[in-house]
Design an enzyme around this catalytic site. Structure first.
Site, PDB file in Angstrom:
ATOM      1  N   LEU A 286      13.347 -12.046 -19.595  1.00 42.56           N
ATOM      2  CA  LEU A 286      12.330 -11.507 -19.406  1.00 42.56           C
ATOM      3  C   LEU A 286      12.362  -9.761 -19.431  1.00 42.56           C
ATOM      4  CD1 LEU A 286      11.506 -13.066 -15.824  1.00 42.56           C
ATOM      5  CD2 LEU A 286      10.805 -13.151 -17.018  1.00 42.56           C
ATOM      6  N   ARG A 287      11.772  -8.762 -20.291  1.00 39.64           N
ATOM      7  CA  ARG A 287      12.137  -8.498 -20.371  1.00 39.64           C
ATOM      8  C   ARG A 287      11.639  -6.922 -19.718  1.00 39.64           C
ATOM      9  NH1 ARG A 287      16.813  -8.082 -24.619  1.00 39.64           N
ATOM     10  NH2 ARG A 287      16.122 -10.022 -25.389  1.00 39.64           N
TER      11      ARG A 287
ATOM     12  N   GLN B 157      22.140  -4.172  -3.422  1.00 44.15           N
ATOM     13  CA  GLN B 157      20.771  -3.721  -3.904  1.00 44.15           C
ATOM     14  C   GLN B 157      20.208  -4.176  -4.320  1.00 44.15           C
ATOM     15  OE1 GLN B 157      23.268  -3.191  -8.080  1.00 44.15           O
ATOM     16  NE2 GLN B 157      21.696  -1.494  -8.337  1.00 44.15           N
TER      17      GLN B 157
ATOM     18  N   SER C  22      -0.702   0.388  -2.313  1.00 51.84           N
ATOM     19  CA  SER C  22       0.591  -0.282  -1.320  1.00 51.84           C
ATOM     20  C   SER C  22       0.719   0.462  -0.312  1.00 51.84           C
ATOM     21  CB  SER C  22       1.844  -0.329  -2.635  1.00 51.84           C
ATOM     22  OG  SER C  22       2.853  -0.508  -1.721  1.00 51.84           O
TER      23      SER C  22
ATOM     24  N   ASP D 109       7.275   3.079   7.900  1.00 54.97           N
ATOM     25  CA  ASP D 109       8.588   4.169   7.431  1.00 54.97           C
ATOM     26  C   ASP D 109       8.054   6.421   7.762  1.00 54.97           C
ATOM     27  OD1 ASP D 109      10.351   2.332   7.872  1.00 54.97           O
ATOM     28  OD2 ASP D 109      10.985   2.431   5.551  1.00 54.97           O
TER      29      ASP D 109
HETATM   30  N1  LIG Z   1      -4.354  -1.210   4.436  1.00 53.27           N
HETATM   31  C1  LIG Z   1      -4.566   0.397   5.119  1.00 53.27           C
HETATM   32  N2  LIG Z   1      -5.358   0.830   5.460  1.00 53.27           N
HETATM   33  C2  LIG Z   1      -5.077   2.724   5.532  1.00 53.27           C
HETATM   34  N3  LIG Z   1      -4.048   2.771   6.800  1.00 53.27           N
HETATM   35  C3  LIG Z   1      -3.112   2.261   6.605  1.00 53.27           C
HETATM   36  C4  LIG Z   1      -3.180   0.704   5.564  1.00 53.27           C
HETATM   37  N4  LIG Z   1      -1.871  -0.674   5.904  1.00 53.27           N
HETATM   38  C5  LIG Z   1      -1.150   1.002   6.819  1.00 53.27           C
HETATM   39  N5  LIG Z   1      -2.189   1.666   7.265  1.00 53.27           N
HETATM   40  C6  LIG Z   1      -1.577   3.044   7.623  1.00 53.27           C
HETATM   41  O1  LIG Z   1      -0.258   2.567   8.108  1.00 53.27           O
HETATM   42  C7  LIG Z   1       0.090   2.467   9.407  1.00 53.27           C
HETATM   43  C8  LIG Z   1       0.931   1.386   9.476  1.00 53.27           C
HETATM   44  O2  LIG Z   1       0.908   0.376   9.319  1.00 53.27           O
HETATM   45  P1  LIG Z   1       1.071  -1.268   9.220  1.00 53.27           P
HETATM   46  O3  LIG Z   1       0.471  -1.295  11.046  1.00 53.27           O
HETATM   47  O4  LIG Z   1       1.140  -1.741   8.225  1.00 53.27           O
HETATM   48  O5  LIG Z   1       2.797  -0.542  10.293  1.00 53.27           O
HETATM   49  P2  LIG Z   1       4.137  -1.823   9.071  1.00 53.27           P
HETATM   50  O6  LIG Z   1       3.434  -3.287   9.603  1.00 53.27           O
HETATM   51  O7  LIG Z   1       4.925  -1.248  10.512  1.00 53.27           O
HETATM   52  O8  LIG Z   1       4.058  -1.220   7.964  1.00 53.27           O
HETATM   53  P3  LIG Z   1       5.364  -1.610   7.191  1.00 53.27           P
HETATM   54  O9  LIG Z   1       5.476  -3.245   6.636  1.00 53.27           O
HETATM   55  O10 LIG Z   1       5.519  -0.715   6.118  1.00 53.27           O
HETATM   56  O11 LIG Z   1       7.080  -1.982   8.196  1.00 53.27           O
HETATM   57  C9  LIG Z   1      -1.407   2.227  10.159  1.00 53.27           C
HETATM   58  O12 LIG Z   1      -1.112   2.731  11.159  1.00 53.27           O
HETATM   59  C10 LIG Z   1      -2.135   2.595   9.064  1.00 53.27           C
HETATM   60  O13 LIG Z   1      -2.162   3.843   9.707  1.00 53.27           O
END
Ligand SMILES: Nc1ncnc2c1ncn2[C@@H]1O[C@H](COP(=O)(O)OP(=O)(O)OP(=O)(O)O)[C@@H](O)[C@H]1O
Ligand SMILES: [Mg+2]
Length: 311
Positions: free
Chosen positions: A28-29, A91, A250, A256
């Site tokens: 897979l390049r 990593q 994404s 975080d």
């Molecule tokens: N699809 C989305 N659209 C808009 N805001 C989002 C979306 N997903 C997450 N957020 C924002 O990010 C905050 C944290 O997301 P989430 O509830 O998914 O936390 P998490 O499950 O702890 O995430 P992680 O996977 O990073 O640990 C949400 O309260 C919201 O403000």
């Protein structure tokens, strides 16, 4: 303003690349690798730094991968406090496929922590000024069990530190059982696991969060609800914050980034509403960026003005 430190037990040196499509056997390049720091507490410290705050990142690191990780963090201007470990820092590999536009994340086990290395991390925590905020985020590596985490939480409390915990599974459960925390940030699924039930309605989420407050698990509970924003509960108050509709690229790094902004506002002794407004703004800001990228400060400020506050 209170000082902030973050503690990461299983940091990583993440390698991101792209390829056309994933298939077995053949070569897979891939595009030239991009290295970036990884690990819950490390990302919280990075996001705090991006938002204009300061946080000391405490973490174990070993071998050339550990040195590379520290080099990347110092390049970003972060202040670090590293415990050198025998085992090399892990990593992880992130591969984006150009054809399907899919992101694959290969996650390795964290580097093993030996007892004396866990002890050394405790000593770093002991050196923090009384009254500081300590963010503990991410998974536990081999060699470290939940009893070690609980020890550390008790130790932090004895040293008059205020703990913010963002974790899941047995680690979060143990922290909740110990209690006396400043803030926890479960997502809906993590809260449901803690409550031992499904949480289908907002009323059920509120009730589960209130129950944790009543049990003095934490002074504040922020339940993140993905695109629906988040709910904050304290003994006296309850706030619901909803972000404007966005096109998320994404969601990696959203949690975080949210914890970073929540902690920064806690350190500034902002109101619960202000804390949640910025937490949601930073989480949503992270979703506007590709891959693992954290919250952009301008986007966070713009979104903070657009977050809708309810009860
Ligand atoms: N699809 C989305 N659209 C808009 N805001 C989002 C979306 N997903 C997450 N957020 C924002 O990010 C905050 C944290 O997301 P989430 O509830 O998914 O936390 P998490 O499950 O702890 O995430 P992680 O996977 O990073 O640990 C949400 O309260 C919201 O403000
Ligand atoms: Mg999370």
């Amino acid at each position: 303003m209170q000082s902030i430190a973050t503690l990461t037990f299983a940091p990583s040196l993440d390698c991101a690349t792209e390829t056309d499509v994933l298939y077995p056997e053949g070569k897979l390049r891939c595009a030239a690798p991009q290295f970036e720091p990884g690990g819950g507490g490390i990302n919280v410290a990075r996001a705090i730094h991006m938002l204009g705050g300061k946080a000391l990142a405490i973490y174990p690191a070993g071998g050339p991968t550990g040195a590379h990780l520290t080099h990347l963090l110092q390049q970003e201007g972060l202040t670090v406090d590293v415990v050198t470990t025998q085992d090399w820092t892990r990593q992880n590999l992130h591969v984006f496929t150009r054809e399907q536009k899919e992101q694959y994340r290969f996650v390795m086990p964290g580097a093993t922590l030996h007892d004396e290395e866990i002890h050394a991390l405790r000593q770093r925590v002991a050196a923090l000024a009384a009254g500081s905020l300590l963010v503990i985020s991410g998974s536990l590596p081999p060699g470290m069990d939940v009893a070690d985490l609980v020890d550390l939480l008790v130790f932090a409390r004895q040293n008059h530190l205020h703990c913010v915990v963002d974790s899941s599974g047995p680690a979060l459960e143990a922290a909740v059982r110990e209690g006396g925390l400043l803030l926890i940030k479960p997502n809906r699924k993590e809260l449901a696991a803690l409550a031992g039930t499904t949480l289908d309605s907002l009323e059920q989420v509120v009730a589960a969060a209130r129950d944790l407050i009543r049990r003095e698990v934490s002074r504040y509970i922020v339940v993140s609800l993905g695109a629906d924003g988040a709910l904050a509960v304290s003994r006296e108050q309850q706030v619901l914050a909803t972000p404007p509709a966005v096109t998320a690229l994404s969601t990696v790094g959203a949690g975080d980034s949210m914890v970073a902004a929540l902690t920064l506002k806690l350190a500034e002794r902002a109101s619960l509403e202000e804390m949640l407004r910025w937490g949601v703004a930073a989480g949503t800001a992270a979703t506007l960026r590709h891959g693992t990228q954290l919250c952009d400060p301008q986007a966070t400020a713009r979104l903070a003005a657009e977050v809708h506050i309810g009860r």
